[in-house]
Design a protein around this motif. Structure first.
Motif, PDB file in Angstrom:
ATOM      1  N   SER A 119       0.861  -1.172   0.000  1.00 25.83           N
ATOM      2  CA  SER A 119       0.000   0.000   0.000  1.00 25.83           C
ATOM      3  C   SER A 119       0.901   1.226   0.000  1.00 25.83           C
ATOM      4  O   SER A 119       1.214   1.788   1.038  1.00 25.83           O
ATOM      5  CB  SER A 119      -0.910  -0.012   1.238  1.00 25.83           C
ATOM      6  N   GLY A 120       1.354   1.630  -1.184  1.00 29.20           N
ATOM      7  CA  GLY A 120       2.337   2.713  -1.265  1.00 29.20           C
ATOM      8  C   GLY A 120       3.632   2.250  -0.634  1.00 29.20           C
ATOM      9  O   GLY A 120       4.205   1.240  -1.026  1.00 29.20           O
ATOM     10  N   THR A 121       4.081   2.971   0.367  1.00 30.79           N
ATOM     11  CA  THR A 121       5.298   2.571   1.074  1.00 30.79           C
ATOM     12  C   THR A 121       4.986   1.667   2.257  1.00 30.79           C
ATOM     13  O   THR A 121       5.895   1.259   2.984  1.00 30.79           O
ATOM     14  CB  THR A 121       6.062   3.818   1.580  1.00 30.79           C
ATOM     15  N   ASP A 122       3.695   1.343   2.450  1.00 32.89           N
ATOM     16  CA  ASP A 122       3.287   0.483   3.555  1.00 32.89           C
ATOM     17  C   ASP A 122       2.722  -0.820   3.018  1.00 32.89           C
ATOM     18  O   ASP A 122       2.742  -1.081   1.810  1.00 32.89           O
ATOM     19  CB  ASP A 122       2.257   1.210   4.430  1.00 32.89           C
ATOM     20  N   ASP A 123       2.179  -1.635   3.938  1.00 33.73           N
ATOM     21  CA  ASP A 123       1.724  -2.964   3.533  1.00 33.73           C
ATOM     22  C   ASP A 123       0.217  -3.162   3.644  1.00 33.73           C
ATOM     23  O   ASP A 123      -0.262  -4.273   3.468  1.00 33.73           O
ATOM     24  CB  ASP A 123       2.450  -4.051   4.344  1.00 33.73           C
ATOM     25  N   GLY A 124      -0.537  -2.113   3.940  1.00 36.05           N
ATOM     26  CA  GLY A 124      -1.985  -2.252   4.020  1.00 36.05           C
ATOM     27  C   GLY A 124      -2.483  -2.885   5.300  1.00 36.05           C
ATOM     28  O   GLY A 124      -3.668  -3.183   5.423  1.00 36.05           O
ATOM     29  N   VAL A 125      -1.585  -3.100   6.252  1.00 35.32           N
ATOM     30  CA  VAL A 125      -1.946  -3.688   7.544  1.00 35.32           C
ATOM     31  C   VAL A 125      -1.649  -2.658   8.622  1.00 35.32           C
ATOM     32  O   VAL A 125      -0.495  -2.342   8.888  1.00 35.32           O
ATOM     33  CB  VAL A 125      -1.141  -4.974   7.829  1.00 35.32           C
ATOM     34  N   LEU A 126      -2.686  -2.113   9.240  1.00 36.35           N
ATOM     35  CA  LEU A 126      -2.493  -1.178  10.347  1.00 36.35           C
ATOM     36  C   LEU A 126      -2.701  -1.940  11.646  1.00 36.35           C
ATOM     37  O   LEU A 126      -3.826  -2.231  12.036  1.00 36.35           O
ATOM     38  CB  LEU A 126      -3.465  -0.005  10.263  1.00 36.35           C
ATOM     39  N   THR A 127      -1.605  -2.300  12.300  1.00 35.71           N
ATOM     40  CA  THR A 127      -1.712  -3.010  13.562  1.00 35.71           C
ATOM     41  C   THR A 127      -2.110  -2.037  14.667  1.00 35.71           C
ATOM     42  O   THR A 127      -1.997  -0.819  14.526  1.00 35.71           O
ATOM     43  CB  THR A 127      -0.379  -3.672  13.937  1.00 35.71           C
ATOM     44  N   ALA A 128      -2.555  -2.600  15.783  1.00 36.42           N
ATOM     45  CA  ALA A 128      -2.883  -1.764  16.934  1.00 36.42           C
ATOM     46  C   ALA A 128      -1.652  -1.004  17.399  1.00 36.42           C
ATOM     47  O   ALA A 128      -1.758   0.139  17.854  1.00 36.42           O
ATOM     48  CB  ALA A 128      -3.440  -2.628  18.063  1.00 36.42           C
ATOM     49  N   LEU A 129      -0.482  -1.614  17.278  1.00 32.49           N
ATOM     50  CA  LEU A 129       0.746  -0.936  17.677  1.00 32.49           C
ATOM     51  C   LEU A 129       0.968   0.309  16.826  1.00 32.49           C
ATOM     52  O   LEU A 129       1.354   1.371  17.338  1.00 32.49           O
ATOM     53  CB  LEU A 129       1.942  -1.881  17.536  1.00 32.49           C
ATOM     54  N   GLU A 130       0.701   0.208  15.523  1.00 32.30           N
ATOM     55  CA  GLU A 130       0.818   1.378  14.648  1.00 32.30           C
ATOM     56  C   GLU A 130      -0.290   2.381  14.941  1.00 32.30           C
ATOM     57  O   GLU A 130      -0.062   3.596  14.891  1.00 32.30           O
ATOM     58  CB  GLU A 130       0.774   0.931  13.184  1.00 32.30           C
ATOM     59  N   ALA A 131      -1.492   1.886  15.238  1.00 31.21           N
ATOM     60  CA  ALA A 131      -2.609   2.779  15.543  1.00 31.21           C
ATOM     61  C   ALA A 131      -2.319   3.624  16.776  1.00 31.21           C
ATOM     62  O   ALA A 131      -2.784   4.760  16.888  1.00 31.21           O
ATOM     63  CB  ALA A 131      -3.889   1.970  15.744  1.00 31.21           C
ATOM     64  N   ALA A 132      -1.544   3.081  17.702  1.00 28.33           N
ATOM     65  CA  ALA A 132      -1.201   3.838  18.901  1.00 28.33           C
ATOM     66  C   ALA A 132      -0.377   5.071  18.574  1.00 28.33           C
ATOM     67  O   ALA A 132      -0.329   6.012  19.363  1.00 28.33           O
ATOM     68  CB  ALA A 132      -0.427   2.945  19.881  1.00 28.33           C
ATOM     69  N   GLY A 133       0.254   5.089  17.406  1.00 32.77           N
ATOM     70  CA  GLY A 133       1.065   6.226  16.990  1.00 32.77           C
ATOM     71  C   GLY A 133       0.319   7.253  16.160  1.00 32.77           C
ATOM     72  O   GLY A 133       0.914   8.245  15.721  1.00 32.77           O
ATOM     73  N   LEU A 134      -0.988   7.061  15.939  1.00 28.70           N
ATOM     74  CA  LEU A 134      -1.775   8.038  15.189  1.00 28.70           C
ATOM     75  C   LEU A 134      -1.937   9.319  15.999  1.00 28.70           C
ATOM     76  O   LEU A 134      -1.842   9.322  17.229  1.00 28.70           O
ATOM     77  CB  LEU A 134      -3.157   7.465  14.862  1.00 28.70           C
ATOM     78  N   ASP A 135      -2.199  10.423  15.301  1.00 33.24           N
ATOM     79  CA  ASP A 135      -2.451  11.700  15.971  1.00 33.24           C
ATOM     80  C   ASP A 135      -3.956  11.898  16.094  1.00 33.24           C
ATOM     81  O   ASP A 135      -4.602  12.454  15.203  1.00 33.24           O
ATOM     82  CB  ASP A 135      -1.818  12.849  15.178  1.00 33.24           C
ATOM     83  N   LEU A 136      -4.530  11.422  17.195  1.00 40.33           N
ATOM     84  CA  LEU A 136      -5.968  11.540  17.423  1.00 40.33           C
ATOM     85  C   LEU A 136      -6.280  12.458  18.594  1.00 40.33           C
ATOM     86  O   LEU A 136      -7.356  12.389  19.183  1.00 40.33           O
ATOM     87  CB  LEU A 136      -6.573  10.152  17.659  1.00 40.33           C
ATOM     88  N   HIS A 137      -5.360  13.321  18.932  1.00 42.78           N
ATOM     89  CA  HIS A 137      -5.606  14.293  19.995  1.00 42.78           C
ATOM     90  C   HIS A 137      -6.634  15.310  19.493  1.00 42.78           C
ATOM     91  O   HIS A 137      -6.467  15.908  18.423  1.00 42.78           O
ATOM     92  CB  HIS A 137      -4.310  14.981  20.397  1.00 42.78           C
ATOM     93  N   GLY A 138      -7.705  15.454  20.245  1.00 46.55           N
ATOM     94  CA  GLY A 138      -8.811  16.295  19.808  1.00 46.55           C
ATOM     95  C   GLY A 138      -9.907  15.515  19.117  1.00 46.55           C
ATOM     96  O   GLY A 138     -10.969  16.075  18.820  1.00 46.55           O
ATOM     97  N   THR A 139      -9.685  14.234  18.867  1.00 46.62           N
ATOM     98  CA  THR A 139     -10.699  13.392  18.225  1.00 46.62           C
ATOM     99  C   THR A 139     -11.716  12.943  19.263  1.00 46.62           C
ATOM    100  O   THR A 139     -11.369  12.254  20.225  1.00 46.62           O
ATOM    101  CB  THR A 139     -10.055  12.172  17.549  1.00 46.62           C
ATOM    102  N   ARG A 140     -12.947  13.333  19.079  1.00 45.24           N
ATOM    103  CA  ARG A 140     -13.988  13.008  20.056  1.00 45.24           C
ATOM    104  C   ARG A 140     -14.407  11.548  19.966  1.00 45.24           C
ATOM    105  O   ARG A 140     -14.746  10.934  20.976  1.00 45.24           O
ATOM    106  CB  ARG A 140     -15.204  13.906  19.829  1.00 45.24           C
ATOM    107  N   LEU A 141     -14.399  10.994  18.751  1.00 46.50           N
ATOM    108  CA  LEU A 141     -14.972   9.666  18.565  1.00 46.50           C
ATOM    109  C   LEU A 141     -14.278   8.934  17.431  1.00 46.50           C
ATOM    110  O   LEU A 141     -14.067   9.483  16.359  1.00 46.50           O
ATOM    111  CB  LEU A 141     -16.466   9.801  18.240  1.00 46.50           C
ATOM    112  N   VAL A 142     -13.930   7.668  17.671  1.00 41.80           N
ATOM    113  CA  VAL A 142     -13.463   6.765  16.626  1.00 41.80           C
ATOM    114  C   VAL A 142     -14.421   5.591  16.568  1.00 41.80           C
ATOM    115  O   VAL A 142     -14.684   4.942  17.588  1.00 41.80           O
ATOM    116  CB  VAL A 142     -12.038   6.246  16.892  1.00 41.80           C
TER     117      VAL A 142
END
Length: 215
Positions: A119-142
């Motif tokens: 998936s571009g430079t990635d593999d199309g697999v977003l693990t929970a470990l990678e999700a922990a590095g997302l910038d969701l500060h200010g995100t009310r709901l996922v």
């Protein structure tokens, strides 16, 4: 040459899964239905719904992801990863074979390019470990409107815990997870009604409880 200790680090259970995932029917309609409720929504579908795109988001008010989720039991580390031909394992490597795999590597979501692991430079697999590095500060709901079919068996809630924990670390205030096999038409109806209640001013928890009472 000898394989260095810890060669197995970074190997994920999902890397050992070869099963292909079919497209989820109804997710496009689900995404468009929700987007119509909120002016200025950005919708990523098909080949645009990449791992890179998810990693690039910065604190959206709402993040809704409709795709396959995976929640895998722990996989044994293949001995071949630790042993070069013609030599025995060291004591440290034998211990490594018994170490538990990080639960955050055994849960996650499938994105564009998953079946090809590209998936571009990635593999199309977003693990929970990678999700922990997302910038969701200010995100009310996922909202993870996902299906756990096809990739592996859920293991006593640990995979669910892994994703939930990851999103909290990333900064999301509230998470709604649909991590079971459900009818896609019913999911779209439930999500539409849920977001309509949110838009009308209902609280995030109350809006979902209202829908649960209707089911």
């Amino acid at each position: 040459p000898e394989a260095p200790e810890g060669t197995h680090r970074g190997v994920r259970s999902i890397d050992m899964v070869s099963q292909r995932l079919p497209p989820l029917q109804g997710t496009e309609a689900e995404a468009r239905t929700i987007a119509e409720l909120f002016q200025g929504s950005r919708v990523l579908m098909g080949p645009d719904a990449t791992e890179e795109a998810i990693k690039a988001i910065q604190g959206p008010a709402f993040l809704h992801v409709a795709t396959h989720g995976f929640f895998l039991p722990e996989q044994p580390v293949p001995e071949a990863l630790l042993r070069a031909p013609g030599r025995e394992l060291t004591p440290a490597e034998r211990v490594a074979l018994l170490q538990r795999e990080n639960p955050l590597l055994r849960s996650g979501i499938a994105l564009a390019g998953f079946n090809q692991r590209r998936s571009g430079t990635d593999d199309g697999v977003l693990t929970a470990l990678e999700a922990a590095g997302l910038d969701l500060h200010g995100t009310r709901l996922v909202v993870l409107s996902t299906c756990e079919s096809g990739v592996g068996e859920a293991s006593s809630g640990e995979g669910v815990y892994g994703l939930r924990r990851a999103l909290v670390i990333a900064g999301a205030e509230t998470q709604v997870m649909s991590l079971w096999q459900v009818d896609t038409g019913r999911t779209r109806e439930l999500m539409q009604a849920y977001y309509q209640r949110l838009k009308a001013g209902a609280g995030r928890s109350e809006a979902m409880r209202s829908e649960e009472r209707r089911v």
